[in-house]
Design a protein around this motif. Structure first.
Motif, PDB file in Angstrom:
ATOM      1  N   GLY A 274       0.852  -1.181   0.000  1.00  0.00           N
ATOM      2  CA  GLY A 274       0.000   0.000   0.000  1.00  0.00           C
ATOM      3  C   GLY A 274       0.882   1.223   0.000  1.00  0.00           C
ATOM      4  O   GLY A 274       2.069   1.138   0.300  1.00  0.00           O
ATOM      5  N   ARG A 275       0.292   2.331  -0.358  1.00  0.00           N
ATOM      6  CA  ARG A 275       1.121   3.518  -0.380  1.00  0.00           C
ATOM      7  C   ARG A 275       0.275   4.758  -0.259  1.00  0.00           C
ATOM      8  O   ARG A 275      -0.661   4.988  -1.017  1.00  0.00           O
ATOM      9  CB  ARG A 275       1.915   3.562  -1.680  1.00  0.00           C
ATOM     10  CG  ARG A 275       2.408   4.943  -2.014  1.00  0.00           C
ATOM     11  CD  ARG A 275       3.637   4.931  -2.855  1.00  0.00           C
ATOM     12  NE  ARG A 275       4.473   6.054  -2.482  1.00  0.00           N
ATOM     13  CZ  ARG A 275       5.464   6.501  -3.233  1.00  0.00           C
ATOM     14  NH1 ARG A 275       5.743   5.911  -4.361  1.00  0.00           N
ATOM     15  NH2 ARG A 275       6.167   7.519  -2.832  1.00  0.00           N
ATOM     16  N   SER A 276       0.645   5.593   0.698  1.00  0.00           N
ATOM     17  CA  SER A 276       0.050   6.922   0.738  1.00  0.00           C
ATOM     18  C   SER A 276       1.025   7.837   0.025  1.00  0.00           C
ATOM     19  O   SER A 276       2.211   7.802   0.289  1.00  0.00           O
ATOM     20  CB  SER A 276      -0.134   7.397   2.173  1.00  0.00           C
ATOM     21  OG  SER A 276      -1.050   6.560   2.820  1.00  0.00           O
ATOM     22  N   MET A 277       0.513   8.631  -0.874  1.00  0.00           N
ATOM     23  CA  MET A 277       1.388   9.417  -1.726  1.00  0.00           C
ATOM     24  C   MET A 277       2.260  10.398  -0.966  1.00  0.00           C
ATOM     25  O   MET A 277       3.297  10.814  -1.440  1.00  0.00           O
ATOM     26  CB  MET A 277       0.564  10.162  -2.770  1.00  0.00           C
ATOM     27  CG  MET A 277       0.301   9.298  -3.983  1.00  0.00           C
ATOM     28  SD  MET A 277       1.731   8.223  -4.302  1.00  0.00           S
ATOM     29  CE  MET A 277       1.205   7.331  -5.730  1.00  0.00           C
ATOM     30  N   GLU A 278       1.807  10.770   0.205  1.00  0.00           N
ATOM     31  CA  GLU A 278       2.571  11.803   0.913  1.00  0.00           C
ATOM     32  C   GLU A 278       3.859  11.274   1.532  1.00  0.00           C
ATOM     33  O   GLU A 278       4.625  12.026   2.102  1.00  0.00           O
ATOM     34  CB  GLU A 278       1.698  12.476   1.975  1.00  0.00           C
ATOM     35  CG  GLU A 278       1.207  11.546   3.048  1.00  0.00           C
ATOM     36  CD  GLU A 278      -0.122  10.926   2.662  1.00  0.00           C
ATOM     37  OE1 GLU A 278      -0.872  10.554   3.550  1.00  0.00           O
ATOM     38  OE2 GLU A 278      -0.411  10.818   1.447  1.00  0.00           O
ATOM     39  N   HIS A 279       4.088   9.956   1.404  1.00  0.00           N
ATOM     40  CA  HIS A 279       5.277   9.432   2.051  1.00  0.00           C
ATOM     41  C   HIS A 279       6.556   9.612   1.250  1.00  0.00           C
ATOM     42  O   HIS A 279       7.362   8.694   1.129  1.00  0.00           O
ATOM     43  CB  HIS A 279       5.088   7.955   2.426  1.00  0.00           C
ATOM     44  CG  HIS A 279       4.227   7.786   3.620  1.00  0.00           C
ATOM     45  ND1 HIS A 279       3.417   6.721   3.828  1.00  0.00           N
ATOM     46  CD2 HIS A 279       4.030   8.605   4.678  1.00  0.00           C
ATOM     47  CE1 HIS A 279       2.764   6.887   4.964  1.00  0.00           C
ATOM     48  NE2 HIS A 279       3.113   8.021   5.483  1.00  0.00           N
TER      49      HIS A 279
END
Lengths: 334, 334
Positions: A274-279
DNA sequence: CTGTTAGCGCTTTCAG
DNA sequence: CTGAAAGCGCTAACAG
C-alpha cells in the motif's frame, strides 16, 4: 413569484382525478394511454414538477444516494477525488444524484443512515467507522448501504474491498520468480482485517514454495520506518525480497539495505502493498500496489443501486490493485 | 426493525407539548433551560432525529446546497475535481451538505432550481446554461443560486468569475515590459462575455501605451489553430508579443513563428489567457493563465450560504488567475 | 409556556 | 378509472 403548480391543478386541467395524476407520474398503477397523454400534457403546460419533500414524505423515496466521508483530510488526496467523481458518474448512470456528507463527527455521519433522517435511498460509506460496535446496532433500522473496505466482525453490510489475497499471491509469485524464495512479508497490525487477509495469502504462498512461514513473516503494530529497518536488518541479504504493508515500512527497509551495502532492485527487491502518496520519494523508485479508488467507488455505487432496485444483495466484491513496477525490483529474472 | 421515534413520543417522554419539542429543536422560540434539557434528554433516550421530509415539507429548509454540473466530460478534468472538493469543504464549514446533480439534460438540471423540486436551499451552477433565455424566466420562482462564470444579459444571479480585465492588464503590462509595445491580442468570439471583458481591458492598455488598438486586436470566432497561424503570419516579427485567448490559437502562433524563423521566448513572446490541459504539449513550454477552480467553487459556496443565512447578495465577485510563466516568454527584460 | 389545530403536497386506499 | 379521505411527521399559529 408565482407559486408552483400542484398535483390538483394538473388534475383539474387534465380533467382527471388527483390520484390518476399521481398514478401516471409514479407509474404505480395502470393508466390508459389516452389519459396518460392528457396528464402529461397538462403537466407540461403548467410546468408541474412534484414537490420533493411531499413525495418523499409519503413514498419515502428520493432517487438520491449518499456518500459518507470523514472530514479527516483524506479528501485532499487525489485518489479520493477520483472516488467522488467515480461515484457521481456511476450514480448519474442510474439516474441518481449524489449527496455528500463530509463531517468530522462519526456519530452524526452514522445517524444519517437511519430511515428518513436524510433524503437518501441508500449510502456508500468509507471504511473507518466499521470497527465500530454501533454499526451493528444501527443496522437494524437503517437504510441500504455499501461499505468501501472490509468491515470486521459480523456486520452484515455489503462491501467492496481490495483483493488482498490475490494481491499478495501475485506479488509473491512475481518476486519469487525474480529473486528466488527468500521472500519476507513485513505486515501491519495483525488485528486489522487487511493484515489478516494478507497473512493468510502469504501462508499459502509459503506452503506452495516450501518456505518457512514463521520466520518469513513479521508484524509491525505501528507500521513505523523503525520496524521496517529492524526487521530488514535481521534478514536482508543478497537475493532476498521484502514485501511491506506500506511505504513507511519500506523506507526503513531502504535504510537497512543501504547500511548493508545492498543495492535495492539489483541485489534485493522491495515492494509495498500500500502507499500513501505523501510518504515522500524513494531512490530507487519504490514499487507498490495502487488501489484504484475510482473502481472501488463505482463498484460500491453499482452494488448499492442494484440492491435498491432489485433487492439483490451481493455480500462482498473484490477489486484488483494495480501493480506499479518501478526500480525497487528487478525488471527481469537474472 | 423498530420504527423511529417521532416528535410526539419525545413530547410524551419529556412531559411537554409537541410544539415545545419543535421549538427546542428548531430554536425558533424561546424555551426555558430546564425544559430544553428535559427535551434533549428525551431525544437522546429515544434516539430521536427529526424526519427530513416532514420538516422539509413544513419548513422548506434542508441545510443542503446543490452543485449543478453538466454531464459533458468536464468532470474528468483535474480542475473540476478540485472544484467539487472545494465546494464540499466550504459547505461543510457552514454545516451544509453538498448534493451534486450531474446530468446531460440542461432543462432537467434547471428545473431543480424551482422551489421544493429538490431538497436544497440553494445551488451553485456552472456557467454553460447562462446563455439561456430560460434562466431569466425561471429566475422568478426559483431558489437562491450563485453562478460560476459570467452570465450574459441582465440575469440577476450572483456570480463569481475570473477577473479577466485584471488578467489582461497584468499580462500586457508584464509583456510590454519584456518585449516592448508590439503586443497583439488574438481574442475569441466577441459575442462571449469573456472576450468582451478582455477586449475592453486591452483597449485600456492600448490607450495607456499609445498602441493602435484596431490593428493589434484580432477576433477568432472559432478559436482555431488556423486563425492563430494566419493572424500571427500577418503581424509577428522580432520583439513582438502575441496573447491568445487559448492554447489552440497559441499553437497556430507557434507554427507561424517557426515558419518565420522566430524563436519563441527569445525573439517573440506567446501567452495564452486560458488553457485546456488536453491541448497537447508545447515546445518551448507555453505560458498561460491558470484558473483556480477550487477558489471559484469555494467562493461561490460562500456567497450562496451568505445569502441564505444573512439575506445578503453580493452582485459579482472576481477571482484572480494564476500566471504560469514558462519558456514561451522571456524571463527578464533584455 | 401548553395544547390543539391547521396545514405542507403527495401517495394510497377504498368504495363507487 | 373516479372522487373522497386518511395519513406521512413536522412546523406554525392561536387561544388559553
Amino acid at each position: 413569484m408565482k407559486t408552483p403548480a400542484k398535483i390538483i391543478d394538473v388534475a383539474k386541467r387534465a380533467g382527471v382525478a388527483k390520484s390518476t395524476v399521481s398514478n401516471v407520474l409514479t407509474g404505480n398503477k395502470y393508466v390508459s394511454d389516452e389519459l396518460k397523454e392528457k396528464v402529461l400534457k397538462a403537466c407540461k403546460e403548467l410546468d408541474f414538477h412534484p414537490n420533493f419533500y411531499a413525495s418523499g414524505l409519503s413514498s419515502g423515496t428520493s432517487k438520491i444516494i449518499a456518500l459518507l466521508l470523514e472530514n479527516n483530510g483524506d479528501v485532499e488526496k487525489p485518489f479520493y477525488k477520483e472516488l467522488i467523481v467515480a461515484c457521481l458518474k456511476k450514480a448519474a448512470e442510474y439516474d441518481y444524484s449524489l449527496l455528500i456528507y463530509y463531517n468530522s463527527d462519526p456519530d452524526r455521519l452514522l445517524s444519517t443512515l437511519r430511515q428518513g433522517m436524510a433524503p437518501i435511498d441508500g449510502a456508500v460509506l468509507m471504511t473507518p467507522y466499521l470497527n465500530d460496535a454501533r454499526l451493528s446496532q444501527i443496522a437494524s433500522d437503517c437504510i441500504s448501504c455499501t461499505v468501501i473496505g472490509r468491515p470486521d466482525g459480523g456486520v452484515a453490510f455489503n462491501c467492496v474491498d481490495i483483493d488482498n489475497v490475490k494481491l499478495v499471491k501475485t506479488v509473491c509469485d512475481k518476486l519469487i520468480n525474480l529473486y528466488g524464495k527468500d521472500v519476507y512479508l513485513i505486515n501491519s497490525d495483525f488485528k486489522l482485517t487487511v493484515s489478516i487477509d494478507r497473512t493468510n495469502a502469504f501462508s499459502e504462498i509459503c506452503e506452495k514454495y516450501a518456505i518457512d512461514f514463521q520466520s518469513h513473516l513479521f508484524e509491525s503494530r505501528n507500521s513505523s520506518a523503525e520496524d521496517g529497518y529492524e526487521y530488514a536488518m535481521r534478514v536482508l541479504k543478497k537475493d532476498s525480497v521484502i514485501i511491506t504493508a506500506n511505504a513507511l515500512l519500506a523506507s526503513g527497509v531502504y535504510r537497512a539495505a543501504e547500511e548493508k551495502g545492498l543495492k535495492i532492485g539489483e541485489d534485493v527487491g522491495v515492494f509495498a502493498l500500500g502507499r500513501s502518496m505523501e510518504h515522500g520519494s524513494f531512490t530507487p523508485k519504490l514499487s507498490y500496489a495502487r488501489q484504484d479508488y475510482a473502481v472501488l467507488g463505482a463498484k460500491a455505487v453499482e452494488m448499492l443501486i442494484d440492491e435498491l432496485q432489485n433487492g439483490r444483495s451481493e455480500k462482498r466484491v473484490l477489486v484488483d490493485s494495480e501493480l506499479v513496477i518501478r526500480d525497487s525490483i528487478r525488471s527481469t529474472a537474472d
